[in-house]
Each structure stands twice: as structure tokens, then as C-alpha cells.
Design an enzyme around this catalytic site. Structure first.
Site, PDB file in Angstrom:
ATOM      1  N   SER A 120      19.612  -8.997   6.429  1.00 43.87           N
ATOM      2  CA  SER A 120      19.019  -7.993   5.799  1.00 43.87           C
ATOM      3  C   SER A 120      18.173  -8.395   4.512  1.00 43.87           C
ATOM      4  CB  SER A 120      19.932  -6.827   5.211  1.00 43.87           C
ATOM      5  OG  SER A 120      19.257  -5.984   4.331  1.00 43.87           O
ATOM      6  N   TYR A 159      27.363  -4.261   0.963  1.00 39.91           N
ATOM      7  CA  TYR A 159      26.614  -4.753   1.878  1.00 39.91           C
ATOM      8  C   TYR A 159      25.957  -6.097   1.452  1.00 39.91           C
ATOM      9  CZ  TYR A 159      23.103  -3.832   5.549  1.00 39.91           C
ATOM     10  OH  TYR A 159      22.163  -4.173   6.415  1.00 39.91           O
TER      11      TYR A 159
END
Ligand SMILES: *[C@@H]1O[C@H](CO)[C@@H](O)[C@H](O)[C@H]1NC(C)=O
Ligand SMILES: *[C@@H]1O[C@H](CO)[C@@H](O)[C@H](O)[C@H]1NC(C)=O
Ligand SMILES: *[C@@H]1O[C@H](CO)[C@@H](O)[C@H](O)[C@H]1NC(C)=O
Length: 299
Positions: A174, A187
Site C-alpha cells: 500500500s 495497517y
């Protein structure tokens, strides 16, 4: 004398590859695609969202697709879609956060389908809450799913790639694995870890003379899939997953090592390495980085 000569040679090689990269930049990527019609592609989290989109595209390219997902009903839906298209698809329910489950499912895949040649570590979860509201159990869980599972899948599938001298390890990380944002400690930490894992394993593999095992690390901005539903971004807009999937496929087919989608964020990534932190904060404020996660719908 020898060192000087080696240094000159290295300088020349470095320059050559740089010029080569600039040259290749102007050749449309579709002329440089590798053939994946004989590949067995395994996608974790392939039952829905981004994983499913990648599965459909590999089906169109003629690959044999192996899907892992924790949710059996999602797997069935994807399988039917792929079968309708006339593709070969094998589905396995697997909880990637469970190491022995990963190893036993990997063994089944090897026996029932064959050697996986393209591994796509895509399964991921997010809690995305303020740090002090994160549940301890969930912190461990997110590391198991987003990061540690990559260790287990690579251990399971890389040996046959090394034997064959051919393979590809893809990690769907990501942008949050390169630059963090607030309310995303869980995350971001797993994604930074996954980016580091890929880079180290790539170098290790390369310098052990397995140059034909390629690595692609994918760093997309927040996408409008179930994972980040409701997230809004004021200036830049949220990333269309179909477009992102297309970019990722192109990166894989051209053996690109790291890919940031959309490309705009290469600028942010470059700036981040030399701008003073106060300047960064002002820019983040302008782009609304700190307000993005607030609108995410919790599931
Ligand atoms: C983990 O996977 C193994 C093997 O598939 C299974 O026997 C075990 O019950 C699983 N553990 C948990 C906690 O789900
Ligand atoms: C990727 O694979 C190609 C062969 O397709 C190989 O020549 C190249 O060295 C590999 N690149 C990296 C960075 O590992
Ligand atoms: C973090 O999330 C909380 C709860 O969703 C929200 O109230 C807060 O504004 C967010 N903080 C930042 C800095 O985004």
C-alpha cells in the site's frame, strides 16, 4: 588499479541501465509484456475485491488461477465467474493468519494443481482506528494476515521457483507502506514491514544467483473496495480499483520492481525523503491526509 577499473565498470553499468530505463519508458509497456499463459498464479484473498479483479485478468491472459480466501462463499462466486469465462480456476479456503493452515493448503495445491510460478500476496485487513482504541488481539491479527503470512507463503512456494529458475513474488502492499497517515498505525506498520520484506528477499534472491525470480511490490493509494469503503480524499480523489488492477498487471508483466498507483504519488514519495517535516505537515494538511480515515465505514 583493479578497484579503479571495477569502479569505472560499475559506473558504466549504472549509467547504461539508467539510459535503458529512460529508453524503455517511451516504449508502450504492452510491447514488453511477458507471456503468463503457462503460469500457475496463486492469489491470496482472491475471493473478492482487488484479488478477484487480478484473478479475472490473469484468466484473460490464459493463466491457471489458484485462489485462496477465508470466505468460502466469496470463493465460489469468483470461481463461477472465472469458469463462465472458460478459465481454469482452483479454490481453497485458507486462513493465511494460521501458519499450519498455509503450509497444509500449499501442499494440497502442489499435489492437486502443480508448482505455483506467480505468487500474489494480496490478502489484507485493516482496523484503522486511533492508536489507543486498537484492540490488542487485533494488532496481533493484522500482523499475522498482512505481514507474517508472506513469510509462510514464500517459504512454501519459493523452493520450486528456485529449482525451476523461474518465478515471481508479488506483494500487494500500500502507499501506506511508504508514507503513513494518522489513525492507521496497525495497517501502516504491517505494510512498511511487507515492503521491507519484499526488498530484502528480492536482494537476497538476486545475489544468490536466482536472477529470474522477479519481485513486484505494489503500493496503491486507498481504493474504493470493501477494505476502505467510505474513505474519501478531498483533493486527489479515491483510486479506482479497476484502474489500479490494470496498472498492477502491467507492472507484473513487465517485471517492474515497485509500483506506486496513481503515479502522482511518486512525487510525494520523493519529496518525503528530503523536505523538512514541517513542510510535509503543511502539505498533508492541504491534501486532507489527516481527515481521510475518519470517514471510513467500520465493518
Ligand atoms: C490452523 O490450521 C490447522 C491446519 O489447517 C488447523 O488444524 C487448526 O485448527 C487451525 N487453527 C486455528 C486456530 O484455526
Ligand atoms: C526479472 O526477470 C528478468 C527475466 O525476465 C531478469 O532478466 C531480471 O534480472 C529480473 N529482474 C530483477 C530485478 O530481479
Ligand atoms: C481518527 O479517528 C477518529 C475516530 O474515527 C476521528 O474522530 C479523528 O478525527 C481521527 N483523527 C485524525 C487525526 O484523523
Amino acid at each position: 588499479m583493479m578497484t579503479l577499473w571495477n569502479f569505472a565498470l560499475t559506473l558504466f553499468r549504472a549509467l547504461f541501465y539508467w539510459v535503458e530505463a529512460i529508453f524503455l519508458f517511451f516504449i508502450p509497456r504492452r510491447f514488453r509484456f511477458k507471456d503468463v499463459s503457462n503460469d500457475i498464479v496463486l492469489i491470496t484473498g482472491g475471493g473478492n475485491g482487488f484479488g478477484q479483479m487480478l484473478a479475472m485478468r490473469f484468466t484473460q491472459l490464459g493463466s491457471t488461477v489458484v485462489l485462496w480466501d477465508i470466505d468460502e462463499s466469496n470463493l465460489l462466486k469468483t470461481k463461477n465467474a472465472i469458469r463462465k469465462f472458460g478459465g481454469l480456476c482452483y479454490c481453497y479456503t485458507c486462513d493465511v493468519s494460521n501458519r499450519s493452515n498455509v503450509y497444509s493448503t500449499a501442499k494440497k495445491v502442489k499435489e492437486e494443481v502443480g508448482d505455483v510460478t506467480i505468487l500474489i500476496n494480496n490478502a489484507g485487513i485493516v482496523f484503522g482506528k486511533p492508536f489507543f482504541e486498537l484492540d490488542d488481539e487485533n494488532i496481533v491479527k493484522i500482523f499475522n494476515v498482512n505481514t507474517l503470512s508472506h513469510f509462510w507463503t514464500c517459504k512454501a512456494f519459493m523452493p520450486s521457483m528456485r529449482e525451476k529458475g523461474r518465478g515471481h513474488i508479488v506483494s500487494v502492499a500500500s502507499l501506506a507502506g511508504l508514507t503513513a497517515s494518522p489513525n492507521l498505525t496497525d495497517y501502516s506498520a504491517t505494510k512498511f514491514a511487507s515492503v521491507g520484506f519484499q526488498e530484502s528477499l528480492w536482494l537476497e534472491t538476486y545475489f544468490n544467483n536466482y536472477e529470474n525470480i522477479n519481485f513486484t511490490t505494489v503500493c496503491p493509494f486507498y481504493m474504493n473496495t470493501a477494505l476502505f469503503s467510505g474513505v474519501s480524499s478531498e483533493i486527489i480523489g479515491i483510486l479506482d480499483p479497476e484502474y489500479a488492477a490494470e496498472e498492477v498487471i502491467k507492472a507484473i508483466l513487465t517485471n517492474q520492481n515497485i509500483v506506486i498507483v496513481p503515479r502522482f504519488f511518486y512525487i510525494l514519495y520523493a519529496l518525503k525523503s528530503f523536505l523538512p517535516s514541517k513542510t510535509l505537515l503543511a502539505l498533508y494538511d492541504f491534501f486532507g491526509v489527516q481527515r481521510m480515515m475518519a470517514s471510513r465505514k467500520n465493518q
